[in-house]
Every structure is written in structure tokens, then in C-alpha cells.
Motif scaffolding. Structure first.
Motif, short mmCIF file in Angstrom:
data_model
loop_
_atom_site.label_atom_id
_atom_site.label_comp_id
_atom_site.label_asym_id
_atom_site.label_seq_id
_atom_site.Cartn_x
_atom_site.Cartn_y
_atom_site.Cartn_z
N TRP A 92 0.83 -1.21 0.00
CA TRP A 92 0.00 0.00 0.00
C TRP A 92 0.87 1.26 0.00
O TRP A 92 0.66 2.18 -0.78
CB TRP A 92 -0.94 0.02 1.22
N CYS A 93 1.87 1.26 0.89
CA CYS A 93 2.74 2.45 0.99
C CYS A 93 3.47 2.70 -0.33
O CYS A 93 3.58 3.84 -0.77
CB CYS A 93 3.76 2.27 2.12
N LEU A 94 3.94 1.64 -0.97
CA LEU A 94 4.66 1.80 -2.23
C LEU A 94 3.67 2.16 -3.35
O LEU A 94 4.02 2.89 -4.28
CB LEU A 94 5.41 0.51 -2.60
N GLY A 95 2.45 1.65 -3.24
CA GLY A 95 1.42 1.99 -4.24
C GLY A 95 1.17 3.48 -4.27
O GLY A 95 0.85 4.05 -5.33
N CYS A 96 1.33 4.12 -3.12
CA CYS A 96 1.07 5.56 -3.05
C CYS A 96 2.19 6.39 -3.68
O CYS A 96 2.02 7.58 -3.91
CB CYS A 96 0.84 5.98 -1.60
N ILE A 97 3.34 5.77 -3.98
CA ILE A 97 4.38 6.50 -4.71
C ILE A 97 4.56 5.94 -6.12
O ILE A 97 5.48 6.31 -6.84
CB ILE A 97 5.74 6.52 -3.96
#
Ligand code: TYM
Length: 331
Positions: A92-97
Motif C-alpha cells: 500500500w505504501c509503495l502503491g502511493c508513490i
């Protein structure tokens, strides 16, 4: 310090592409005492419609297969991805970048979505989850076959973006290149394509679980060309060269040696020689897989222990990521 991470999907039987391109490489790294973390990436296997019962069975079968091939759970961490929830959280965190434009460009996504009317979001996010797999363990090296190179490249980009925006966190993961011959084992039906689990034609591959008869039959039917000599020329003669590569792996002989020994044979007769050698190579592995499959309790205990070891490492990274993103409020 170097750390190696890799993954394999529990979708269907393991074929010689997976074995030569990945698993045998992992065994080599294990024998060199590398810090090695290997995941059965079951969350990646639900990105396309699937049968839950079959998936559960495949997870156990793959575990038995990896052990049967020689992986030793006391030397490496072998675990099931879905047992470590930090994978989806970092995803999720990487999806946001990540950007939609970047993900839409990836060839595997294009290929797999091409014939779908309704494309699952998970299929699109797939490579971000793969990046999370790798970065969660701060892996420095990722041994994969050629088909995964673009995904590793995306992972490198995401590591860079994260480090730039939020401070140095992830080491750069490098692909561990394996010998070119084995990084792309070809389909037996179309030597311009890779050998693949998802090819509907079972004659296109050799699986570790195939019977000797099936292996011989599929190799006999392998598409070659109209030249009858046995020569190694991957560029112009991909079909026969693919067989020679696999044969060479199975026997430890060089391709030159194999071609020399096959001087008096045409490709039709050579196929039987190659098939016999491949059957002989696979047989002990098959027997070992069957033994592991008989002890489901042991397989489950291996996965449970691996899951605990992986979680311990993963949780530390996830906490650090949460801190860097400002998600954990500090007073
Ligand atoms: P998967 O399950 O399709 O394949 C597992 C490994 O086998 C290699 N491979 C091949 N190598 C040579 N010739 C072939 N014909 C061939 N077919 C497959 C693949 O390159 C791979 O190394 N997305 C990955 C799994 C994954 C992963 C990861 C890998 C998820 N997270 C993190 C590395 C790191 C996949 O679908 O592999």
C-alpha cells in the motif's frame, strides 16, 4: 551485507524453466551459505480468478517440491507470503508513490490483461506487491529469470523514489544474473516463447511431476526446424538449442560435448537421447518430492516456522517505513 530474496508462485506444476531459471540457482546460493529468503507468493496467485482448494493444494505441493529439489529450511528462510501481513501493508505504501502510467507499461500486465474485459486491480498492482516483497527484507540481490527483469527494475525505481522523498531506507536491489542459457527456457511448442505455467498446451513444458512417458512424448513432439543435424545455435535454431541447453544442465556436459556425441544422429533421434537424460535427472527429485508430500504435518511446520522468521524481519522494516512516512505519531 548481501541478502538474497526471491519468490515463486504456487500456480500449477513447477516446470524446467522455473527449475533451471530459479530453483537450481537458489540451491547454489544456499550451498554458498548466502543469507537467503524465499517466498511462496500466494497473494500473487490470486490476481487472476482461481480455485481456493486448488491453491491450498498447490501451496503444499510447491513446498514439497522446493524441499525435494534440495532447499534446506534450516539454512534458508522459506515462507508463505500471505502469512506475513507486512507484505500487503508495504505494498500500500509503495502503491502511493507509484504511478498508473508506469504500471500500465509493464509487459506482463499488458500480456495478461490483453484478453480480459474486466481487469482486476490486483493484476495491475501485482508488480508493486513484488517490490514490497523484496524491499521488506532490504534484499540486495534478486535471482530471477529474464521474464522478471522489468519488475525488478520497477522495484529499483520505487526504492529510489522512497529513499529520495523520505530518507535513505532501502538498499538498491540488484538482479542476480544467471547464465544466459538458463534465464529463458523456451516453450517446447513455440521456441520463440518462454516455457510457462500459464500456457494452456501442456505439451509446451516439462514439469517436475511429469511421468517419464509424458516427458519422452513431449520432447519427441518438441518443435525444432528443418535441419537434421544437431547443432547449438540459439539465435537461428532456438528449438533444438533449447533441448541441448536442458540436456546440458541435466548431464553437466557442455553443449559442445553434447553436439559432438550427437554427430551421427538426426534431431529426431537426438530427442530420445536428450529425453532419457532429462528423465534420469528428474527421477530422484521426483522421488524426494513424493516423500515430502506424504508428510503434510512436516510441510505445515516448515511454513509456520519460516513465517515466524520472515515476520520478525519484516516487522522491523514496516515500523521504520511507518515512522518515515509520519504514520506513527511520535511525541
Ligand atoms: P514465477 O512463479 O512465474 O516464476 C518463478 C521463477 O522462475 C523463473 N522462470 C523462468 N526462468 C527461465 N525460463 C523460463 N521459461 C522461466 N519461467 C519462469 C522466473 O523468472 C522466476 O524467477 N512475479 C514472480 C514471483 C515473485 C518474485 C517476487 C520474484 C513475486 N515476488 C520477488 C522475485 C522477487 C513470478 O511470477 O515468478
Amino acid at each position: 551485507p548481501p541478502r538474497v530474496f526471491s519468490g515463486i508462485q504456487p500456480t500449477g506444476s513447477i516446470h524446467l524453466g522455473n527449475y533451471l531459471g530459479a530453483i537450481s540457482q537458489w540451491i547454489k546460493l544456499q550451498d554458498q551459505n548466502e543469507d537467503l529468503i524465499l517466498s511462496i507468493v500466494d497473494l500473487h496467485s490470486i490476481t487472476l480468478p482461481h480455485d481456493p482448494k486448488k491453491l491450498s493444494r498447490n501451496i503444499l505441493e510447491l513446498t514439497a517440491t522446493l524441499l525435494g529439489c534440495g532447499l534446506d529450511p534450516s539454512k534458508v528462510i522459506l515462507f508463505q507470503q500471505s502469512m506475513v501481513s507486512a507484505h500487503t501493508e508495504l505494498c500500500w505504501c509503495l502503491g502511493c508513490i507509484s504511478t498508473m502510467a508506469r504500471l500500465a507499461h509493464l509487459p506482463q500486465y499488458k500480456e495478461k490483461s490483453a484478453n480480459l474485459k474486466n481487469i482486476p486491480l490486483g493484476l495491475f498492482v501485482y508488480p508493486v506487491l513484488q517490490a514490497a516483497d523484496i524491499l521488506l527484507y532490504k534484499a540486495t540481490h534478486v535471482p530471477v529469470g529474464e521474464d522478471q527483469l522489468q519488475h525488478i527494475q520497477l522495484c529499483q525505481e520505487l526504492a529510489k523514489i522512497f529513499n529520495n522523498r523520505f530518507g535513505q531506507t532501502f538498499p538498491m536491489p540488484h538482479t542476480l544474473k544467471i547464465s544466459n542459457e538458463y534465464s529463458r527456457i523456451k516453450s517446447l511448442r513455440d521456441p520463440l516463447k518462454k516455457m510457462s505455467k500459464s500456457d494452456p498446451d501442456e505439451k509446451s513444458r516439462i514439469c517436475l511431476t511429469d511421468t517419464p512417458d509424458t516427458i519422452v512424448r513431449n520432447i519427441k513432439k518438441a518443435v525444432t526446424d528443418f535441419t537434421s543435424e544437431v547443432t547449438f545455435d540459439p539465435e537461428n535454431r532456438p528449438g533444438v538449442s533449447n533441448l541441448i541447453s536442458i540436456h546440458s544442465f541435466a548431464t553437466g556436459k557442455t553443449v559442445e560435448q553434447i553436439c559432438k556425441e550427437a554427430e551421427h544422429l538426426d534431431t529426431g533421434r537426438y530427442k530420445f537421447v536428450a529425453a532419457d537424460a532429462i528423465v534420469a535427472y528428474i527421477k530422484p527429485i521426483q522421488e524426494s518430492i513424493a516423500q515430502y508430500l506424504d508428510d503434510k504435518g512436516y510441510l505445515l511446520s516448515v511454513l509456520a516456522e519460516g513465517g515466524e522468521k520472515a515476520s520478525e524481519i519484516a516487522e522491523v522494516t514496516l515500523k521504520e517505513v511507518h515512522n518515515k512516512l509520519g504514520l506513527r505519531v511520535k511525541y
